[in-house]
Design a protein around this motif. Structure first.
Motif, PDB file in Angstrom:
ATOM      1  N   VAL A   1       0.846  -1.196   0.000  1.00  8.96           N
ATOM      2  CA  VAL A   1       0.000   0.000   0.000  1.00  8.96           C
ATOM      3  C   VAL A   1       0.882   1.248   0.000  1.00  8.96           C
ATOM      4  CG1 VAL A   1      -1.681   1.337   1.324  1.00  8.96           C
ATOM      5  CG2 VAL A   1      -1.900  -1.157   1.174  1.00  8.96           C
ATOM      6  N   PRO A   2       0.732   2.127  -0.982  1.00 13.28           N
ATOM      7  CA  PRO A   2       1.560   3.344  -1.018  1.00 13.28           C
ATOM      8  C   PRO A   2       1.323   4.215   0.214  1.00 13.28           C
ATOM      9  CG  PRO A   2       0.503   2.966  -3.137  1.00 13.28           C
ATOM     10  CD  PRO A   2      -0.131   2.017  -2.175  1.00 13.28           C
ATOM     11  N   ALA A   3       2.340   4.947   0.624  1.00 13.80           N
ATOM     12  CA  ALA A   3       2.265   5.763   1.840  1.00 13.80           C
ATOM     13  C   ALA A   3       1.089   6.734   1.821  1.00 13.80           C
ATOM     14  CB  ALA A   3       3.574   6.522   2.032  1.00 13.80           C
ATOM     15  N   ALA A   4       0.787   7.294   0.656  1.00 12.93           N
ATOM     16  CA  ALA A   4      -0.290   8.284   0.569  1.00 12.93           C
ATOM     17  C   ALA A   4      -1.659   7.697   0.893  1.00 12.93           C
ATOM     18  CB  ALA A   4      -0.314   8.904  -0.833  1.00 12.93           C
ATOM     19  N   PHE A   5      -1.786   6.377   0.762  1.00  9.23           N
ATOM     20  CA  PHE A   5      -3.084   5.738   0.978  1.00  9.23           C
ATOM     21  C   PHE A   5      -3.185   5.030   2.322  1.00  9.23           C
ATOM     22  CE2 PHE A   5      -2.590   6.112  -3.592  1.00  9.23           C
ATOM     23  CZ  PHE A   5      -3.824   6.609  -3.972  1.00  9.23           C
ATOM     24  N   ARG A   6      -2.104   5.005   3.078  1.00  7.20           N
ATOM     25  CA  ARG A   6      -2.157   4.303   4.358  1.00  7.20           C
ATOM     26  C   ARG A   6      -3.128   4.937   5.342  1.00  7.20           C
ATOM     27  NH1 ARG A   6       4.369   3.555   4.552  1.00  7.20           N
ATOM     28  NH2 ARG A   6       4.495   2.081   2.810  1.00  7.20           N
ATOM     29  N   PRO A   7      -3.255   6.273   5.399  1.00  9.59           N
ATOM     30  CA  PRO A   7      -4.236   6.850   6.333  1.00  9.59           C
ATOM     31  C   PRO A   7      -5.669   6.416   6.061  1.00  9.59           C
ATOM     32  CG  PRO A   7      -2.635   8.509   5.704  1.00  9.59           C
ATOM     33  CD  PRO A   7      -2.390   7.333   4.810  1.00  9.59           C
TER      34      PRO A   7
ATOM     35  N   GLY B   1      -0.195  -1.712  -4.987  1.00  8.43           N
ATOM     36  CA  GLY B   1       0.866  -0.715  -5.003  1.00  8.43           C
ATOM     37  C   GLY B   1       0.914   0.127  -6.248  1.00  8.43           C
ATOM     38  N   THR B   2      -0.156   0.102  -7.059  1.00 11.32           N
ATOM     39  CA  THR B   2      -0.155   0.850  -8.324  1.00 11.32           C
ATOM     40  C   THR B   2      -1.133   2.020  -8.317  1.00 11.32           C
ATOM     41  OG1 THR B   2      -1.809  -0.655  -9.275  1.00 11.32           O
ATOM     42  CG2 THR B   2       0.521  -1.200  -9.622  1.00 11.32           C
ATOM     43  N   ALA B   3      -1.716   2.342  -7.155  1.00  9.51           N
ATOM     44  CA  ALA B   3      -2.716   3.405  -7.074  1.00  9.51           C
ATOM     45  C   ALA B   3      -2.101   4.776  -7.342  1.00  9.51           C
ATOM     46  CB  ALA B   3      -3.381   3.386  -5.704  1.00  9.51           C
ATOM     47  N   ARG B   4      -2.909   5.667  -7.900  1.00  2.08           N
ATOM     48  CA  ARG B   4      -2.490   7.035  -8.204  1.00  2.08           C
ATOM     49  C   ARG B   4      -3.243   8.004  -7.307  1.00  2.08           C
ATOM     50  NH1 ARG B   4      -4.018   7.605 -14.203  1.00  2.08           N
ATOM     51  NH2 ARG B   4      -5.854   6.534 -13.373  1.00  2.08           N
ATOM     52  N   VAL B   5      -2.525   8.879  -6.664  1.00  2.00           N
ATOM     53  CA  VAL B   5      -3.120   9.824  -5.718  1.00  2.00           C
ATOM     54  C   VAL B   5      -4.141  10.707  -6.425  1.00  2.00           C
ATOM     55  CG1 VAL B   5      -2.659  11.759  -4.170  1.00  2.00           C
ATOM     56  CG2 VAL B   5      -1.092   9.810  -4.232  1.00  2.00           C
ATOM     57  N   GLY B   6      -5.333  10.787  -5.847  1.00  2.00           N
ATOM     58  CA  GLY B   6      -6.391  11.601  -6.402  1.00  2.00           C
ATOM     59  C   GLY B   6      -7.102  10.990  -7.584  1.00  2.00           C
ATOM     60  N   ARG B   7      -6.667   9.829  -8.051  1.00  3.26           N
ATOM     61  CA  ARG B   7      -7.259   9.185  -9.220  1.00  3.26           C
ATOM     62  C   ARG B   7      -7.836   7.811  -8.896  1.00  3.26           C
ATOM     63  NH1 ARG B   7      -5.294  11.171 -14.117  1.00  3.26           N
ATOM     64  NH2 ARG B   7      -4.847  13.402 -13.912  1.00  3.26           N
ATOM     65  N   SER B   8      -7.255   7.110  -7.938  1.00  5.42           N
ATOM     66  CA  SER B   8      -7.647   5.735  -7.661  1.00  5.42           C
ATOM     67  C   SER B   8      -8.691   5.684  -6.544  1.00  5.42           C
ATOM     68  CB  SER B   8      -6.433   4.887  -7.264  1.00  5.42           C
ATOM     69  OG  SER B   8      -5.511   4.807  -8.331  1.00  5.42           O
ATOM     70  N   ASP B   9      -9.577   4.698  -6.635  1.00  4.43           N
ATOM     71  CA  ASP B   9     -10.575   4.532  -5.593  1.00  4.43           C
ATOM     72  C   ASP B   9     -10.124   3.469  -4.590  1.00  4.43           C
ATOM     73  OD1 ASP B   9     -10.763   2.543  -7.480  1.00  4.43           O
ATOM     74  OD2 ASP B   9     -12.926   2.595  -7.675  1.00  4.43           O
ATOM     75  N   LEU B  10     -10.753   3.485  -3.426  1.00  6.93           N
ATOM     76  CA  LEU B  10     -10.509   2.477  -2.395  1.00  6.93           C
ATOM     77  C   LEU B  10     -11.568   1.407  -2.546  1.00  6.93           C
ATOM     78  CD1 LEU B  10      -9.117   1.471   0.242  1.00  6.93           C
ATOM     79  CD2 LEU B  10     -10.816   2.828   1.489  1.00  6.93           C
ATOM     80  N   ASP B  11     -11.137   0.171  -2.793  1.00 15.33           N
ATOM     81  CA  ASP B  11     -12.057  -0.948  -2.982  1.00 15.33           C
ATOM     82  C   ASP B  11     -12.002  -1.862  -1.769  1.00 15.33           C
ATOM     83  OD1 ASP B  11     -12.895  -0.308  -5.679  1.00 15.33           O
ATOM     84  OD2 ASP B  11     -10.879  -0.865  -6.309  1.00 15.33           O
ATOM     85  N   LEU B  12     -13.169  -2.107  -1.178  1.00 13.65           N
ATOM     86  CA  LEU B  12     -13.283  -2.951   0.011  1.00 13.65           C
ATOM     87  C   LEU B  12     -14.253  -4.094  -0.250  1.00 13.65           C
ATOM     88  CD1 LEU B  12     -13.774  -0.080   2.626  1.00 13.65           C
ATOM     89  CD2 LEU B  12     -11.670  -1.398   2.308  1.00 13.65           C
TER      90      LEU B  12
END
Length: 276
Positions: A28-34, A63-74
């Motif tokens: 998980v990229p650092a920007a998405f950990r919060p 690990g391929t998510a883009r900040v402000g572009r990718s959604d969180l899938d649960l």
């Protein structure tokens, strides 16, 4: 038709030809950990003792998510089947996370009962999804109770062999959508991704591997169906960068989708009907 020489060697399988799990919390990229931490903290409060387990899937755990572009899938597994109130609660949680964490562009949550995920009927669909495409976030990892399948025709049929049934629903969604490009973009993104993944699983057994990268899926497909390669490559681009073009949506439900559904049924058959 023999496999084209320009294809990359199959990946996503182990030495026995079984699909391996993709993604992990460590990727998980650092920007998405919060936002991931917030989801882990809030899910038990939303579902209480009915929560069995929860998972991430998609670009964030890969690990391929883009900040402000990718959604969180649960994906959330409940101890019994989901209710209408559960859907409303999941939507409310997703809206809150989307507002609070600008790194994500939307939050989507799949809800299923534990028994269904572990059922024999779902072995090559939802069971495969949990075992191979979902990253454990909370609770027992149901993948330990599920087999890892091979990338064969049975898996292809049971994952994406229902496109013909979906197309009328897609037409209805397009007809009901707001006419503004901004409102159509989510439909373009969703349908583009679905068509690319269906096109890829059409040829997956021939290739003998798995990838979740839309561009790579399109390239693998195009090597076997060059006459449709450009259309699937364009869909892969729109899956990442959607535009609200009504012509694109029309082409999906009037041309590309029907062709793909027919070819899929010819090659792999039609998905086994589910009770719901």
């Amino acid at each position: 038709m023999p496999a084209p020489h320009r294809l990359p060697p199959p990946k996503g399988v182990d030495s026995q030809g079984l699909l391996v799990r993709e993604g992990s919390l460590g990727l998980v990229p650092a920007a998405f950990r919060p936002v991931v931490d917030a989801a882990r903290e809030r899910l038990p409060r939303v579902f209480g003792e009915r929560l069995d387990s929860a998972y991430l899937y998609g670009s964030i755990p890969r690990g391929t998510a883009r900040v402000g572009r990718s959604d969180l899938d649960l994906l959330v597994a409940l101890r019994d089947g989901p209710r209408a109130a559960d859907r409303a609660a999941a939507d409310s949680l997703g809206d809150a996370l989307d507002r609070e964490f600008p790194a994500v562009d939307g939050v989507g949550t799949l809800l299923y009962g534990r028994a269904r995920l572990l059922s024999e009927a779902e072995t090559h669909d939802l069971g495969w999804f949990v075992a191979c495409l979902c990253t454990p976030l909370l609770g027992e990892d149901l993948a330990e109770r599920l087999p890892r399948p091979r990338p064969d025709s049975l898996l292809a049929r049971e994952t994406n062999g229902d496109l013909a049934l979906l197309l009328p629903r897609w037409r209805a969604r397009i007809a009901a959508a707001d006419d503004r490009p901004k409102a159509r973009r989510p439909l373009v993104r969703f349908m583009s991704r679905h068509l690319v993944r269906t096109a890829f699983t059409l040829v997956m057994p021939r290739w003998g591997g798995w990838t979740s990268d839309l561009a790579e899926m399109a390239e693998v497909f195009g090597a076997y169906y060059p006459e449709r390669a450009d259309a699937i490559r364009r869909a892969a681009v729109l899956g990442y960068e959607p535009a609200g073009d009504p012509g694109t949506l029309a082409s999906y439900v009037d041309d590309l989708g029907p062709w793909l559904a027919g070819e899929y049924a010819r090659v792999h058959g039609v998905k086994t009907p589910r009770e719901d």
